[in-house]
Design a protein around this motif. Sequence first.
Motif, PDB file in Angstrom:
ATOM      1  N   THR A 123       0.913  -1.407  -0.023  1.00 49.20           N
ATOM      2  CA  THR A 123      -0.042  -0.001  -0.043  1.00 49.20           C
ATOM      3  C   THR A 123       0.856   1.180  -0.104  1.00 49.20           C
ATOM      4  O   THR A 123       1.585   1.542   0.934  1.00 49.20           O
ATOM      5  N   VAL A 124       0.935   2.120  -1.039  1.00 49.77           N
ATOM      6  CA  VAL A 124       1.395   3.287  -1.254  1.00 49.77           C
ATOM      7  C   VAL A 124       0.316   4.444  -1.067  1.00 49.77           C
ATOM      8  O   VAL A 124      -0.372   4.563  -2.079  1.00 49.77           O
ATOM      9  N   ALA A 125       0.346   5.187   0.043  1.00 46.94           N
ATOM     10  CA  ALA A 125      -0.792   6.343   0.108  1.00 46.94           C
ATOM     11  C   ALA A 125       0.183   7.538  -0.201  1.00 46.94           C
ATOM     12  O   ALA A 125       1.128   7.953   0.290  1.00 46.94           O
ATOM     13  N   VAL A 126      -0.367   8.381  -1.115  1.00 47.19           N
ATOM     14  CA  VAL A 126       0.209   9.549  -1.629  1.00 47.19           C
ATOM     15  C   VAL A 126      -0.525  10.581  -1.109  1.00 47.19           C
ATOM     16  O   VAL A 126      -1.735  10.974  -1.723  1.00 47.19           O
ATOM     17  N   GLU A 127      -0.131  11.595  -0.302  1.00 44.73           N
ATOM     18  CA  GLU A 127      -0.809  12.656   0.410  1.00 44.73           C
ATOM     19  C   GLU A 127      -0.954  13.780  -1.039  1.00 44.73           C
ATOM     20  O   GLU A 127      -0.178  13.649  -2.060  1.00 44.73           O
ATOM     21  N   ALA A 128      -1.406  14.665  -0.632  1.00 43.22           N
ATOM     22  CA  ALA A 128      -1.747  15.922  -1.687  1.00 43.22           C
ATOM     23  C   ALA A 128      -0.404  16.704  -1.887  1.00 43.22           C
ATOM     24  O   ALA A 128      -0.381  17.126  -3.207  1.00 43.22           O
ATOM     25  N   ASP A 129       0.275  16.710  -1.118  1.00 44.09           N
ATOM     26  CA  ASP A 129       1.608  17.161  -1.555  1.00 44.09           C
ATOM     27  C   ASP A 129       2.821  16.396  -2.113  1.00 44.09           C
ATOM     28  O   ASP A 129       3.824  16.713  -2.104  1.00 44.09           O
ATOM     29  N   GLY A 130       2.189  15.176  -2.345  1.00 39.98           N
ATOM     30  CA  GLY A 130       3.138  14.125  -3.018  1.00 39.98           C
ATOM     31  C   GLY A 130       3.941  13.249  -1.943  1.00 39.98           C
ATOM     32  O   GLY A 130       4.630  12.308  -2.362  1.00 39.98           O
TER      33      GLY A 130
ATOM     34  N   TYR B 114       9.025  11.552  -1.191  1.00 42.13           N
ATOM     35  CA  TYR B 114       7.917  12.001  -1.940  1.00 42.13           C
ATOM     36  C   TYR B 114       7.891  11.306  -3.360  1.00 42.13           C
ATOM     37  O   TYR B 114       8.935  10.901  -3.848  1.00 42.13           O
ATOM     38  N   LEU B 115       6.709  10.928  -3.688  1.00 36.88           N
ATOM     39  CA  LEU B 115       6.606  10.064  -4.768  1.00 36.88           C
ATOM     40  C   LEU B 115       6.990  10.899  -5.926  1.00 36.88           C
ATOM     41  O   LEU B 115       6.522  11.953  -6.331  1.00 36.88           O
TER      42      LEU B 115
ATOM     43  N   HIS C 238      -7.729  13.706 -12.272  1.00 38.37           N
ATOM     44  CA  HIS C 238      -6.827  14.718 -12.565  1.00 38.37           C
ATOM     45  C   HIS C 238      -5.550  14.363 -11.251  1.00 38.37           C
ATOM     46  O   HIS C 238      -4.448  14.312 -11.684  1.00 38.37           O
ATOM     47  N   ARG C 239      -6.223  13.995 -10.135  1.00 34.61           N
ATOM     48  CA  ARG C 239      -5.243  13.835  -8.876  1.00 34.61           C
ATOM     49  C   ARG C 239      -4.281  12.561  -9.322  1.00 34.61           C
ATOM     50  O   ARG C 239      -2.958  12.577  -9.232  1.00 34.61           O
ATOM     51  N   LEU C 240      -4.934  11.513 -10.076  1.00 28.33           N
ATOM     52  CA  LEU C 240      -4.034  10.252 -10.445  1.00 28.33           C
ATOM     53  C   LEU C 240      -3.095  10.462 -11.489  1.00 28.33           C
ATOM     54  O   LEU C 240      -1.930  10.108 -11.298  1.00 28.33           O
ATOM     55  N   ALA C 241      -3.558  11.411 -12.450  1.00 30.67           N
ATOM     56  CA  ALA C 241      -2.526  11.723 -13.533  1.00 30.67           C
ATOM     57  C   ALA C 241      -1.454  12.589 -12.888  1.00 30.67           C
ATOM     58  O   ALA C 241      -0.349  12.168 -13.506  1.00 30.67           O
TER      59      ALA C 241
END
Length: 356
Positions: free
Chosen positions: A120-127, A166-167, A211-214
């Motif tokens: 599980t990789v959880a990506v926050e709004a700031d990356g 950061y991703l 958009h977020r996923l892109a």
Amino acid sequence: MSEDYVVDAFGARWSLDTGALGAEERERLHLLWARCRVLGARAEDAGVAPFVVTDGSPYAVSRALTLASLKRRRGSAVLLHAAGLSRGERAIALVGPSGAGKSTASRVLGTHFGYLSDETVAVEADGRVAAYPKPVSVVTDPEAPWDKGEWSPDELGLRKSSDPAYLTAVVVLERDPTRTVPELAPLTLIDALLAVIAQSSSLPALDRPLHRLAEVVSGSGGPFLLRYSEISDCFDVVGTLLDGNTETKRRPWTSTPSPGVQLGELGTDTPEGTVVRAPWRDAVTGEGGTLVLVDETPVRLGPVGEVLWRTAETPTTRDAAYAAVVAELGEHPDAGRAVHDGIASLVELGLLRVSP
């Protein structure tokens, strides 16, 4: 030191209640989850929820804790079913269907790179990647792939990840036993989105989900496809990604958010055969075409469908839709049939509406 055992699962904190377990099971569980433990945290702290352990099976605990955490993080982060690795503050996510080798990649590559998670990789709004260095789940019996063994990151010699990380890249895994040398190749944005959507959780709960996923998958010149036979051959490829040496020129992408109003509603005075977009959640256009999210279903548009959907942004006639398709794609003996069938298909998929 507090006797409470609080763990952080990609941003969801839990106080493990192991009172129903024997001393040996409890000790084993604490060893397995040591990397996720929040030292000094207590059960009564804000944001900490109770997690009662009634089944001492390590894999049962791992699965239940992951599912419970996915529910708590729903709508607040991009949640990928992926392996996560890092070097310094740069992180990558390795995505693929069941059997693609994510846990094996974590176990092998994590001895050289920072181990963020095997599932599980959880990506926050700031990356930022919310780490989840849980015990690694490993199939021990090919005849029973649902019954996995668990080993702690320390037992496997996996390196600790930096905090924060950061991703910077998303890689879709494709294992090919016939391949002799691993290959990292560009993947079209739409192909990557479809692959990642299939390995994501609660994506429609996000604001502007496509958009977020892109944004997530297009970092560092990506998205990428990694074709390989043995993951142990991929240290150099992964190192290149984590060093940030993969920037390539890619076609820019755009997104079309839902207008927030029911544009698909047609009044009773609308001319017969008027075509207009039906409501949608989000849409992205880039390499590989256009992907539209209708409710919770992603729909990939073909060339004719793209023109029709774009033209129907405002109510239009069938003749105007036909003219737009011919102007963009050229004359064809079957153009009329293609437009007719295209409109019918998009209506059936919930992307267009036609006045009676």
